[in-house]
Design an enzyme around this catalytic site. Structure first.
Site, PDB file in Angstrom:
ATOM      1  N   LYS A 133      -7.832   4.556  -1.538  1.00  0.00           N
ATOM      2  CA  LYS A 133      -7.125   4.816  -2.911  1.00  0.00           C
ATOM      3  C   LYS A 133      -6.778   6.432  -2.823  1.00  0.00           C
ATOM      4  CE  LYS A 133      -7.175   1.116  -5.224  1.00  0.00           C
ATOM      5  NZ  LYS A 133      -6.040   0.352  -5.914  1.00  0.00           N
ATOM      6  N   ASP A 213       3.785  -2.676  -4.642  1.00  0.00           N
ATOM      7  CA  ASP A 213       2.516  -3.577  -5.416  1.00  0.00           C
ATOM      8  C   ASP A 213       3.056  -3.886  -6.804  1.00  0.00           C
ATOM      9  OD1 ASP A 213       0.313  -4.603  -6.388  1.00  0.00           O
ATOM     10  OD2 ASP A 213      -0.887  -2.897  -5.897  1.00  0.00           O
ATOM     11  N   LYS A 235      -0.748  -9.783  -5.514  1.00  0.00           N
ATOM     12  CA  LYS A 235      -2.172 -10.185  -6.189  1.00  0.00           C
ATOM     13  C   LYS A 235      -1.841 -11.584  -6.918  1.00  0.00           C
ATOM     14  CE  LYS A 235      -4.058  -5.403  -6.685  1.00  0.00           C
ATOM     15  NZ  LYS A 235      -3.071  -4.454  -6.316  1.00  0.00           N
TER      16      LYS A 235
HETATM   17 MG    MG Z   1      -2.071  -1.297  -5.313  1.00  0.00          MG
END
Ligand code: MG
Length: 324
Positions: A133, A213, A235
């Protein structure tokens, strides 16, 4: 005869777990078990606070309504709530024997906390892939860290994720600290900038590959080829049913974009299903499922090689039930 149970769970997370700038102490969600003619199918319904639009109580209400109809022999339409649609579609797929049992349990390693520990874990892998991250601290610090890791481990491939934290200027500051010759080993940088348009400009200037994303979950998103876009991150818990996911994957493939199945911090039950979905639907790409380490125990099914205690669903509270 059909029966169904909804269990609720709350798994304590390691102290200091941060999701989208919030400290989170526990991961809460539901497990669903469908039974029909002595067969079982399981799924997980776990809206992720800060990411999902629906709350757990909304999900529970919607799931119970769907299950009520299903138990009466109907084939109710998919829920509009992504977590509910996903969890129920997994349970149905297991019940029908459609979800293959083989899983891809290799995962991009999540860099959290201690760099020494990370270093040791990466050293053990033959073709290490790590996910880091960025965007939480100063871009200069992130850039130096990325450069250091890539220099120190010549076989390492890095996936980076900025969660739309940077202005274009800050993103460019980050890139300035990553040597040009190391940049091709950044497999992709997810959503570097506040807007996709700034992210595209960042990629054009730095030649660092992009992944979408958050963009994938925007209404009406359709994967289309664009310069520097290498990957979309899916996701499932935030996206919807297996049917919806397969449609997205087919569109991505047509556009020549790779896809990575990624965790929304599911329990071990949900994570092992994601590993199976990844092996089944994205066999050539390494999933991003290294989140079990954030949890203090597993649920119902264990992740291969994981030594965390395993709590069976029978010990959870059944919040809704119809017997077959
Ligand atoms: Mg992401």
């Amino acid at each position: 005869m059909r029966g169904a149970t909804l269990f609720s769970y709350s798994i304590p997370l390691e102290s200091g777990t941060v999701l989208r700038d919030r400290r989170v102490k526990a991961r809460n969600g539901l497990l669903v078990r469908l039974t029909e003619s002595h067969r079982e199918g399981w799924g997980e319904i776990a809206p992720l606070p800060g990411f999902s639009a629906e709350t757990q109580s909304e999900a529970q209400f919607a799931a119970a309504g769907w299950l009520e109809s299903w138990c009466q022999g109907e084939q109710p339409a998919e829920s509009q709530l992504p977590s509910v649609a996903f969890g129920l579609s997994c349970a149905l797929a297991e019940l029908a024997g459609e979800l293959p049992s083989a899983g891809n349990y290799d995962s991009a390693m999540l860099c959290t906390g201690d760099p020494d520990e990370l270093f040791n874990r990466l050293h053990e892998q033959t073709r290490p892939v790590a996910k880091m991250k960025v965007g939480r601290y100063e871009p200069v610090r992130d850039g130096m860290m990325v450069n250091l890791l890539l220099e120190a481990l010549p076989d390492l491939t890095l996936r980076l994720d900025a969660n739309r934290q940077w202005s274009l200027e800050k993103a460019l500051q980050f890139a300035r600290f990553v040597s040009i010759e190391l940049r091709p080993r950044i497999a992709f940088l997810e959503e570097p900038c506040r807007t996709p348009q700034e992210s595209r400009e960042f990629a054009r200037q730095t030649r660092i590959a992009l992944a979408w994303d958050e963009s994938v979950r925007e209404e009406n998103y359709r994967p289309v080829a664009e310069p520097f876009l290498r990957t979309i991150v899916i996701k499932p818990m935030l996206t919807g049913s297996l049917t919806r996911i397969r449609a997205l994957l087919a569109q991505a493939e047509q556009a020549g974009i790779s896809a990575v199945i990624s965790s929304s911090v599911e329990s071990s039950l949900g994570l092992t299903q994601l590993a199976r979905i990844a092996a089944w639907l994205t066999p050539s790409s390494l999933p991003g499922l290294d989140t079990l380490g954030l949890m203090q125990h597993q649920l119902e099914r264990s992740w291969p090689g994981c030594s965390l205690a395993l709590i069976p669903a029978g010990e959870l509270e059944a919040v809704w039930q119809r017997w077959s």
